[in-house]
Design an enzyme around this catalytic site. Structure first.
Site, PDB file in Angstrom:
ATOM      1  N   SER A 153       0.846  -1.188   0.000  1.00  0.00           N
ATOM      2  CA  SER A 153       0.000   0.000   0.000  1.00  0.00           C
ATOM      3  C   SER A 153       0.882   1.239   0.000  1.00  0.00           C
ATOM      4  O   SER A 153       2.099   1.151   0.134  1.00  0.00           O
ATOM      5  CB  SER A 153      -0.912   0.005   1.226  1.00  0.00           C
ATOM      6  OG  SER A 153      -0.147   0.364   2.372  1.00  0.00           O
ATOM      7  N   LYS A 154       0.229   2.348  -0.140  1.00  0.00           N
ATOM      8  CA  LYS A 154       0.906   3.659  -0.200  1.00  0.00           C
ATOM      9  C   LYS A 154       1.888   3.826   0.964  1.00  0.00           C
ATOM     10  O   LYS A 154       2.923   4.470   0.834  1.00  0.00           O
ATOM     11  CB  LYS A 154      -0.194   4.733  -0.158  1.00  0.00           C
ATOM     12  CG  LYS A 154       0.227   6.108  -0.587  1.00  0.00           C
ATOM     13  CD  LYS A 154       0.314   6.248  -2.098  1.00  0.00           C
ATOM     14  CE  LYS A 154       1.448   7.191  -2.459  1.00  0.00           C
ATOM     15  NZ  LYS A 154       2.269   6.847  -3.551  1.00  0.00           N
ATOM     16  N   ARG A 155       1.527   3.256   2.076  1.00  0.00           N
ATOM     17  CA  ARG A 155       2.358   3.337   3.273  1.00  0.00           C
ATOM     18  C   ARG A 155       3.773   2.802   3.025  1.00  0.00           C
ATOM     19  O   ARG A 155       4.734   3.263   3.619  1.00  0.00           O
ATOM     20  CB  ARG A 155       1.691   2.458   4.333  1.00  0.00           C
ATOM     21  CG  ARG A 155       1.659   2.938   5.720  1.00  0.00           C
ATOM     22  CD  ARG A 155       0.630   2.148   6.550  1.00  0.00           C
ATOM     23  NE  ARG A 155       0.275   0.823   6.060  1.00  0.00           N
ATOM     24  CZ  ARG A 155       0.962  -0.295   6.297  1.00  0.00           C
ATOM     25  NH1 ARG A 155       2.045  -0.261   7.007  1.00  0.00           N
ATOM     26  NH2 ARG A 155       0.540  -1.457   5.830  1.00  0.00           N
TER      27      ARG A 155
ATOM     28  N   GLY B  34       5.393   2.819   0.168  1.00  0.00           N
ATOM     29  CA  GLY B  34       6.152   3.562  -0.846  1.00  0.00           C
ATOM     30  C   GLY B  34       5.339   3.673  -2.119  1.00  0.00           C
ATOM     31  O   GLY B  34       4.123   3.456  -2.110  1.00  0.00           O
TER      32      GLY B  34
END
Ligand code: GLU
Length: 469
Positions: free
Chosen positions: A241-243, A245
């Protein structure tokens, strides 16, 4: 006789090209291209609200950057709605589908009753076996007549034998009451019509495979081979996920990874060939096989991506690397290189490309070529230019002035000079790097001197000696 391989990538254009999608595209591309087969691109744009031209463009740009060329024209799923309807009508005619006149309220009531009685809430339509003469002239959907007995089995190349009991599958809707085809029908019909022999996609579609196979069976079509790949996880084992990267291919491009490095990395993300980590496209094409796809989700490893990226930068020939650099500059709205700088950089690549991991890295290391006088030293380099060092440079410079500009001779002059000063050459190298490049990590000072030439070298050393720049 072995069948000609046809694979496809079927993204939904609802955002950017996800790194997981790019990997799916790569696997399909490798599988087809490695076997002289065909690789097709189908855009699943049936969700008109969410499908945008920008997202479509992002897919095309991402594939083009990764060098994943597809055969023929892009196929639009939405444009094929008439054909999807036609298949549903054929199924109606052949009795493998039926018209269902149940209202949403009736279906709701069925479910509530089933729940209360502790039965399966999968809808069982009373219209399944109704005599058509009893059909009202009313809105209806078209449902698939799914088998009530036995199992549906998918022999998946990655997941193994996947069995779905028939009592777990309902008579899915094929055409909605407005006559529009559902996604599941569209996928099955398109894959069949496109002659897809191997469906390689994310395992979030594994359940769909059972349903889609029922449409194949109803139509008497041969089933494609399936390979459902586990989704990509982050380094912590959670779904990427965006978390963790960047998620879009575009962002990786903007970070300056070379396409060959990205292909190598993505190929290794969930697939392996022995213990090969670094490989060329030719090797990947030769080696890629469905058997090498891992059953456990791959974890994204940014360090490994960097490492492979660096090795591909080093392995790429100079002309190709420069061309890719041009593309990187354009894609990231940086100014293009002048003809002169480009030539100088090309001459310098031999001492740069082994040490860099990305294009921004290359630009940073090529700073001594790309920057103009006066050279602005960064913090670390500025420290190397204290007054003692500056005065030493002031003494060295005239000795270089008339030196023969060859590597051997420059080394001899510098070493002789160091000796007379009673220091090791290493002591001189720091201030020289700072003077020539404004950096502390650079190619060797002799490489830089040779590449910059006498005049520019003397000018930069003099600037530093006199405290300018
Ligand atoms: N459009 C689907 C997706 O983007 C893929 C469908 C398929 O490969 O069958 O996830």
């Amino acid at each position: 006789m072995s069948q000609q391989v046809v694979t496809r990538f079927a993204p939904s254009p609802t955002g950017f090209l996800h790194i997981g999608g790019a990997r799916t595209a790569l696997f399909n591309w490798l599988y087809a291209r490695g076997r002289g087969g065909t690789f097709l691109l189908r855009i699943e744009d049936t969700d008109r609200e969410r499908s945008t031209p920008e997202a479509m463009q992002a897919i095309l740009d991402g594939l083009a950057w990764l060098g994943l060329d597809y055969d023929g024209e892009v196929i639009s799923q939405a444009a094929r709605a008439e054909r999807h309807r036609e298949v549903a009508h054929r199924m109606l005619g052949e009795g493998t589908a039926y018209k269902c006149f149940a209202t949403p309220e009736e279906i709701q009531a069925f479910r509530e009753e089933a729940r209360a009685a502790g039965r399966s809430t999968l809808y069982r339509s009373p219209w399944r076996d109704a005599d058509p003469s009893t059909h009202p002239d009313a809105p209806h959907v078209v449902r698939l007549k799914a088998p009530r007995e036995g199992n549906t089995v998918i022999a998946d190349h990655v997941q193994g034998k996947v069995t779905v009991r028939s009592d777990q599958l309902d008579d899915m809707v094929l055409l909605r009451s407005d006559g529009s085809p559902v996604y599941m029908l569209a996928v099955a019909v398109d894959d069949h019509d496109m002659g897809v022999t191997h469906v390689i996609r994310g395992d979030d579609h594994l359940n769909n495979a059972a349903r889609q196979s029922l449409i194949y069976r109803a139509m008497g079509w041969p089933l494609p081979e399936y390979a459902h790949i586990p989704l990509i996880h982050g380094p912590d084992g959670k779904k990427l996920s965006k978390r963790h990267g960047a998620l879009s291919v575009e962002e990786y491009r903007a970070m300056g990874y070379p396409a060959a490095g990205m292909r190598n990395y993505l190929a290794r993300l969930g697939w392996s060939h022995g213990d090969a980590e670094f490989f060329t496209d030719a090797q990947a094409l030769e080696w890629f096989d469905l058997d090498g796809i891992n059953k456990a989700p791959a974890r994204f490893d940014f360090k490994k991506l960097e490492n492979l990226s660096g090795r591909h930068m080093a392995a790429t020939d100079d002309a190709a690397l420069l061309q890719e650099l041009d593309g990187f500059l354009a894609a990231t709205d940086r100014p293009a290189l002048s003809q002169e700088k480009r030539q100088q950089l090309r001459a310098a690549l031999y001492c740069l490309k082994d040490r860099v991991k990305t294009f921004p890295d290359l630009l940073e290391k090529a700073n001594f070529i790309l920057d103009e006088r006066p050279i602005e030293p960064d913090g670390k380099a500025a420290k190397a230019l204290d007054s003692v060092s500056r005065s030493i440079l002031g003494e060295l410079t005239p000795q270089l002035q008339n030196a023969n500009w060859t590597r051997d001779n420059l080394e001899a002059v510098a070493n002789r000079f160091a000796k007379t000063k009673g220091v090791k050459f290493g002591k001189l190298a720091g201030p020289m790097r700072a003077a020539l490049a404004g950096r502390s990590a650079t190619p060797s000072v002799f490489d830089m001197m040779l590449l910059l030439g006498r005049e520019e070298t003397i000018a930069r050393l003099s600037d530093a000696a006199s405290g300018e720049g």
